[in-house]
Design a protein around this motif. Sequence first.
Motif, PDB file in Angstrom:
ATOM      1  N   UNK A 110      21.552 -23.440 -29.580  1.00  0.00           N
ATOM      2  CA  UNK A 110      22.581 -23.910 -28.769  1.00  0.00           C
ATOM      3  C   UNK A 110      23.659 -24.104 -29.279  1.00  0.00           C
ATOM      4  N   UNK A 111      24.007 -24.782 -30.249  1.00  0.00           N
ATOM      5  CA  UNK A 111      24.986 -25.202 -31.157  1.00  0.00           C
ATOM      6  C   UNK A 111      25.692 -24.070 -31.874  1.00  0.00           C
ATOM      7  N   UNK A 112      24.758 -23.330 -32.605  1.00  0.00           N
ATOM      8  CA  UNK A 112      25.394 -22.188 -33.227  1.00  0.00           C
ATOM      9  C   UNK A 112      25.641 -21.042 -32.700  1.00  0.00           C
ATOM     10  N   UNK A 113      25.359 -20.613 -31.282  1.00  0.00           N
ATOM     11  CA  UNK A 113      25.661 -19.468 -30.593  1.00  0.00           C
ATOM     12  C   UNK A 113      27.143 -20.137 -29.829  1.00  0.00           C
ATOM     13  N   UNK A 114      27.117 -21.007 -29.380  1.00  0.00           N
ATOM     14  CA  UNK A 114      28.493 -21.596 -28.791  1.00  0.00           C
ATOM     15  C   UNK A 114      29.610 -21.771 -30.004  1.00  0.00           C
ATOM     16  N   UNK A 115      29.151 -22.101 -31.313  1.00  0.00           N
ATOM     17  CA  UNK A 115      30.339 -22.259 -32.294  1.00  0.00           C
ATOM     18  C   UNK A 115      30.744 -21.086 -32.464  1.00  0.00           C
ATOM     19  N   UNK A 116      29.804 -19.924 -32.782  1.00  0.00           N
ATOM     20  CA  UNK A 116      30.202 -18.556 -33.077  1.00  0.00           C
ATOM     21  C   UNK A 116      31.279 -18.085 -31.988  1.00  0.00           C
ATOM     22  N   UNK A 117      30.944 -18.180 -30.749  1.00  0.00           N
ATOM     23  CA  UNK A 117      31.805 -17.972 -29.777  1.00  0.00           C
ATOM     24  C   UNK A 117      33.222 -18.573 -29.687  1.00  0.00           C
ATOM     25  N   UNK A 118      33.057 -20.008 -29.938  1.00  0.00           N
ATOM     26  CA  UNK A 118      34.298 -20.673 -30.147  1.00  0.00           C
ATOM     27  C   UNK A 118      35.214 -20.129 -31.178  1.00  0.00           C
ATOM     28  N   UNK A 119      34.702 -19.993 -32.051  1.00  0.00           N
ATOM     29  CA  UNK A 119      35.679 -19.624 -33.552  1.00  0.00           C
ATOM     30  C   UNK A 119      36.012 -18.436 -33.173  1.00  0.00           C
ATOM     31  N   UNK A 120      35.143 -17.256 -32.645  1.00  0.00           N
ATOM     32  CA  UNK A 120      35.845 -15.992 -32.254  1.00  0.00           C
ATOM     33  C   UNK A 120      37.054 -16.231 -31.247  1.00  0.00           C
ATOM     34  N   UNK A 121      37.007 -17.209 -30.384  1.00  0.00           N
ATOM     35  CA  UNK A 121      38.105 -17.221 -29.444  1.00  0.00           C
ATOM     36  C   UNK A 121      39.161 -18.115 -29.884  1.00  0.00           C
ATOM     37  N   UNK A 122      39.023 -18.615 -30.963  1.00  0.00           N
ATOM     38  CA  UNK A 122      40.139 -19.493 -31.633  1.00  0.00           C
ATOM     39  C   UNK A 122      39.986 -21.119 -31.381  1.00  0.00           C
ATOM     40  N   UNK A 123      38.874 -21.419 -31.050  1.00  0.00           N
ATOM     41  CA  UNK A 123      38.336 -22.643 -30.948  1.00  0.00           C
ATOM     42  C   UNK A 123      37.420 -23.318 -32.215  1.00  0.00           C
ATOM     43  N   UNK A 124      37.087 -24.540 -32.016  1.00  0.00           N
ATOM     44  CA  UNK A 124      36.476 -25.030 -33.285  1.00  0.00           C
ATOM     45  C   UNK A 124      35.217 -25.642 -32.667  1.00  0.00           C
ATOM     46  N   UNK A 125      34.208 -25.940 -33.681  1.00  0.00           N
ATOM     47  CA  UNK A 125      32.912 -26.503 -33.378  1.00  0.00           C
ATOM     48  C   UNK A 125      32.606 -27.352 -34.749  1.00  0.00           C
ATOM     49  N   UNK A 126      32.328 -28.502 -34.578  1.00  0.00           N
ATOM     50  CA  UNK A 126      31.891 -29.451 -35.724  1.00  0.00           C
ATOM     51  C   UNK A 126      30.947 -30.557 -35.420  1.00  0.00           C
ATOM     52  N   UNK A 127      30.072 -31.007 -36.309  1.00  0.00           N
ATOM     53  CA  UNK A 127      29.020 -32.211 -35.964  1.00  0.00           C
ATOM     54  C   UNK A 127      29.503 -33.542 -36.311  1.00  0.00           C
ATOM     55  N   UNK A 128      30.957 -33.379 -36.637  1.00  0.00           N
ATOM     56  CA  UNK A 128      31.525 -34.903 -36.898  1.00  0.00           C
ATOM     57  C   UNK A 128      31.898 -34.791 -38.384  1.00  0.00           C
ATOM     58  N   UNK A 129      31.188 -33.988 -38.859  1.00  0.00           N
ATOM     59  CA  UNK A 129      31.216 -33.962 -40.513  1.00  0.00           C
ATOM     60  C   UNK A 129      31.568 -32.598 -40.968  1.00  0.00           C
ATOM     61  N   UNK A 130      30.785 -31.457 -40.623  1.00  0.00           N
ATOM     62  CA  UNK A 130      30.769 -30.434 -41.062  1.00  0.00           C
ATOM     63  C   UNK A 130      31.122 -29.181 -40.072  1.00  0.00           C
TER      64      UNK A 130
END
Length: 345
Positions: free
Chosen positions: A285-305
């Motif tokens: 769940x998180x990895x896939x959407x994080x990859x998409x987010x970063x490729x679209x110029x967005x950001x994804x974190x767990x609050x620490x990393x």
Amino acid sequence: MKINPYQPDQSGMAYSVGTTLDRFIKFKQSDFPFASGELSQLLRDIALAAKIVNRETNRAGLANIGGAFGQTNVQGEEQQKLDVIANIRFMRALSKGGEVCAIVSEEEDAVIDLKNKSGKYVVAIDPLDGSSNIDVNISIGTIFSIYRRKTPLGSPIQMEDIMQPGSEQVAAGYVLYGSSTMLVYTTGFGVNGFTYETSLGEFFLSHPQIKAPKSGKIYSINEGLELDWQEGIKNYIDECKAKRYVARYIGSLVADFHRNLLKGGIYLYPATKNNPNGKLRLLYEANALAFIAEQAGAKATDGKSRILDIVPDSLHQRTPLFIGSEEMVDQAIKHIEKSKISATV
């Protein structure tokens, strides 16, 4: 013999239908000089399974395949009938395609070894995200990650093939089954979205090179859990309300993420008392959407990393998730860090 060069018809009767997913994938094969078509075929296999799941979803009310299946999955969550159907469809498509050696699924407690000696890829998948929304006709989705196996072809599957950080993904995407069905994916060269045309049975490019707004006015969080939030989360949501931001929470991760990706916003699922490690799954769940987010110029974190830097230690590892427009994620993290500092003073 008379020969004329082809000239596209420009009349109103010859309007362009668009670029199909298959044709787009073929055009983009040059992005992977080391590949020989397997990844392209794998994406086609996923698209085929998505078409079948789309059909089953649309006829669920008529075919009596809505509602609970009567069992729980490895997460301890009650399985819906369509959870089981979607898992079967994707498993079958990926096993028959021949490009995948192993699958990690939300609906399976162990890694599924496909015994495919020539398979170069490992797929982690949530076959049907938000399935509790099926019976009330609300958007649901599929999330998938694709990794290249680390061990030599023909050798047994090892944990190093499976336990890879999200930064090792070669492709990731999701399918949104809603008012229209969309497949959105990235191979590390931007994010593109395709809408399903049911009469032709094809996905057509409808959202080329998706770019997430740097900021937005939408926040998505389950406010029913407010009493379990840490102070920093409460402070950030209070700030969103003070700025007159709009609360939008569907309860389907794909649907919430997709809206915020296009319009600008943030999705938050923090750790709570009942889920101190978060609730969403890292691998599929998180990895896939994080990859998409970063490729679209967005950001994804767990609050620490950064989500994509986390090395998984279990198949169904959970994680907090803060994902969306870059400035909004940064502001949420500032509140979290500030509350931690205040608590130690």
